[in-house]
Design a protein around this motif. Structure first.
Motif, PDB file in Angstrom:
ATOM      1  N   ASP A  48       0.578  -1.393  -0.283  1.00  0.00           N
ATOM      2  CA  ASP A  48      -0.267  -0.137  -0.171  1.00  0.00           C
ATOM      3  C   ASP A  48       0.800   0.976   0.445  1.00  0.00           C
ATOM      4  OD1 ASP A  48      -1.837   1.819   1.022  1.00  0.00           O
ATOM      5  OD2 ASP A  48      -2.340   1.242   3.199  1.00  0.00           O
ATOM      6  N   ASN A  49       0.113   2.256  -0.602  1.00  0.00           N
ATOM      7  CA  ASN A  49       1.341   3.812  -1.062  1.00  0.00           C
ATOM      8  C   ASN A  49       0.264   4.522  -0.250  1.00  0.00           C
ATOM      9  OD1 ASN A  49       3.103   5.443  -1.552  1.00  0.00           O
ATOM     10  ND2 ASN A  49       2.172   5.769  -3.560  1.00  0.00           N
ATOM     11  N   SER A  50      -0.048   4.395   1.424  1.00  0.00           N
ATOM     12  CA  SER A  50      -0.620   5.086   2.024  1.00  0.00           C
ATOM     13  C   SER A  50       0.155   6.558   2.834  1.00  0.00           C
ATOM     14  CB  SER A  50      -1.235   3.994   3.147  1.00  0.00           C
ATOM     15  OG  SER A  50      -0.589   3.774   3.911  1.00  0.00           O
ATOM     16  N   SER A  51       1.274   6.262   3.280  1.00  0.00           N
ATOM     17  CA  SER A  51       2.301   7.461   3.082  1.00  0.00           C
ATOM     18  C   SER A  51       2.770   7.812   2.370  1.00  0.00           C
ATOM     19  CB  SER A  51       2.420   6.803   4.367  1.00  0.00           C
ATOM     20  OG  SER A  51       3.117   5.667   4.651  1.00  0.00           O
ATOM     21  N   PRO A  52       2.421   8.331   1.336  1.00  0.00           N
ATOM     22  CA  PRO A  52       3.786   9.454  -0.226  1.00  0.00           C
ATOM     23  C   PRO A  52       4.771  10.204   0.465  1.00  0.00           C
ATOM     24  CG  PRO A  52       1.955   9.756  -0.590  1.00  0.00           C
ATOM     25  CD  PRO A  52       1.469   9.646   0.969  1.00  0.00           C
ATOM     26  N   ILE A  53       6.013   9.940   0.431  1.00  0.00           N
ATOM     27  CA  ILE A  53       7.318  10.994   0.924  1.00  0.00           C
ATOM     28  C   ILE A  53       7.285  11.594  -0.136  1.00  0.00           C
ATOM     29  CG2 ILE A  53       8.889  10.937   2.163  1.00  0.00           C
ATOM     30  CD1 ILE A  53       8.298   8.631   3.665  1.00  0.00           C
ATOM     31  N   SER A  54       7.682  13.064   0.223  1.00  0.00           N
ATOM     32  CA  SER A  54       8.623  13.235  -0.806  1.00  0.00           C
ATOM     33  C   SER A  54       9.077  14.172  -0.734  1.00  0.00           C
ATOM     34  CB  SER A  54       7.843  15.051  -1.653  1.00  0.00           C
ATOM     35  OG  SER A  54       8.405  15.149  -2.704  1.00  0.00           O
ATOM     36  N   GLU A  55      10.703  13.231  -1.496  1.00  0.00           N
ATOM     37  CA  GLU A  55      12.326  13.262  -0.650  1.00  0.00           C
ATOM     38  C   GLU A  55      12.708  13.797  -1.869  1.00  0.00           C
ATOM     39  OE1 GLU A  55      15.160  11.784   2.258  1.00  0.00           O
ATOM     40  OE2 GLU A  55      13.458  11.684   2.082  1.00  0.00           O
ATOM     41  N   ARG A  56      13.730  15.164  -1.741  1.00  0.00           N
ATOM     42  CA  ARG A  56      14.947  15.173  -2.895  1.00  0.00           C
ATOM     43  C   ARG A  56      16.265  14.737  -2.817  1.00  0.00           C
ATOM     44  NH1 ARG A  56      15.920  21.425  -4.438  1.00  0.00           N
ATOM     45  NH2 ARG A  56      15.605  21.327  -2.199  1.00  0.00           N
ATOM     46  N   VAL A  57      16.816  13.376  -3.665  1.00  0.00           N
ATOM     47  CA  VAL A  57      17.987  12.488  -3.069  1.00  0.00           C
ATOM     48  C   VAL A  57      18.613  12.976  -4.401  1.00  0.00           C
ATOM     49  CG1 VAL A  57      18.735  10.003  -3.701  1.00  0.00           C
ATOM     50  CG2 VAL A  57      16.213  11.006  -2.888  1.00  0.00           C
ATOM     51  N   VAL A  58      19.891  13.524  -3.919  1.00  0.00           N
ATOM     52  CA  VAL A  58      21.247  13.395  -4.803  1.00  0.00           C
ATOM     53  C   VAL A  58      22.077  11.973  -5.510  1.00  0.00           C
ATOM     54  CG1 VAL A  58      23.458  14.588  -5.043  1.00  0.00           C
ATOM     55  CG2 VAL A  58      21.143  15.129  -3.545  1.00  0.00           C
ATOM     56  N   ILE A  59      21.711  12.096  -6.833  1.00  0.00           N
ATOM     57  CA  ILE A  59      22.087   9.987  -7.283  1.00  0.00           C
ATOM     58  C   ILE A  59      23.713  10.443  -7.570  1.00  0.00           C
ATOM     59  CG2 ILE A  59      19.923   9.576  -7.983  1.00  0.00           C
ATOM     60  CD1 ILE A  59      20.675  10.442 -10.732  1.00  0.00           C
ATOM     61  N   PRO A  60      24.255   9.396  -7.316  1.00  0.00           N
ATOM     62  CA  PRO A  60      26.419   9.395  -7.659  1.00  0.00           C
ATOM     63  C   PRO A  60      26.899  10.550  -9.064  1.00  0.00           C
ATOM     64  CG  PRO A  60      25.179   7.505  -7.034  1.00  0.00           C
ATOM     65  CD  PRO A  60      23.563   7.792  -7.624  1.00  0.00           C
ATOM     66  N   SER A  61      25.716  11.029 -10.054  1.00  0.00           N
ATOM     67  CA  SER A  61      26.243  11.591 -11.254  1.00  0.00           C
ATOM     68  C   SER A  61      26.157  12.992 -10.613  1.00  0.00           C
ATOM     69  CB  SER A  61      24.848  11.361 -12.137  1.00  0.00           C
ATOM     70  OG  SER A  61      23.462  12.072 -12.056  1.00  0.00           O
ATOM     71  N   GLY A  62      25.399  13.614  -9.645  1.00  0.00           N
ATOM     72  CA  GLY A  62      25.340  14.364  -8.635  1.00  0.00           C
ATOM     73  C   GLY A  62      23.576  15.566  -9.613  1.00  0.00           C
ATOM     74  N   GLU A  63      23.106  14.344 -10.204  1.00  0.00           N
ATOM     75  CA  GLU A  63      21.722  14.614 -10.079  1.00  0.00           C
ATOM     76  C   GLU A  63      20.831  14.903  -9.056  1.00  0.00           C
ATOM     77  OE1 GLU A  63      18.275  14.159 -13.162  1.00  0.00           O
ATOM     78  OE2 GLU A  63      20.506  11.958 -13.232  1.00  0.00           O
ATOM     79  N   THR A  64      19.816  15.821  -9.685  1.00  0.00           N
ATOM     80  CA  THR A  64      19.054  15.315  -8.101  1.00  0.00           C
ATOM     81  C   THR A  64      17.582  14.967  -8.725  1.00  0.00           C
ATOM     82  OG1 THR A  64      19.649  17.439  -6.747  1.00  0.00           O
ATOM     83  CG2 THR A  64      17.812  16.888  -6.196  1.00  0.00           C
ATOM     84  N   VAL A  65      16.567  13.829  -7.762  1.00  0.00           N
ATOM     85  CA  VAL A  65      15.797  13.433  -8.208  1.00  0.00           C
ATOM     86  C   VAL A  65      14.683  13.481  -6.821  1.00  0.00           C
ATOM     87  CG1 VAL A  65      16.675  12.548 -10.058  1.00  0.00           C
ATOM     88  CG2 VAL A  65      16.482  11.355  -8.773  1.00  0.00           C
TER      89      VAL A  65
END
Length: 65
Positions: A48-65
């Motif tokens: 179940d996706n009952s508690s969605p979390i919005s978070e920015r993550v920096v991946i190894p390429s330096g890009e933020t997703v």
């Protein structure tokens, strides 16, 4: 990270594990600070996706997703 990089990294373990009785390819990165699962695999597992979390993550390429 591709399959070959995962196999060469001493901080990473990969394999197929049963999650909710469904075979799932898992990558354990012992240096990671977060865990992720694809939306499609979560649906397949009946999670179940009952508690969605919005978070920015920096991946190894330096890009933020």
């Amino acid at each position: 990270m591709d399959h070959q990089q995962a196999e060469e990294d001493v901080h990473v373990v990969t394999g197929t594990f049963l999650i909710h009785d469904a075979p799932s390819f898992v990558l354990f990165d012992f240096g990671a600070s977060h865990s992720f699962i694809s939306k499609s695999h979560a649906r397949k597992l009946g999670l179940d996706n009952s508690s969605p979390i919005s978070e920015r993550v920096v991946i190894p390429s330096g890009e933020t997703v």
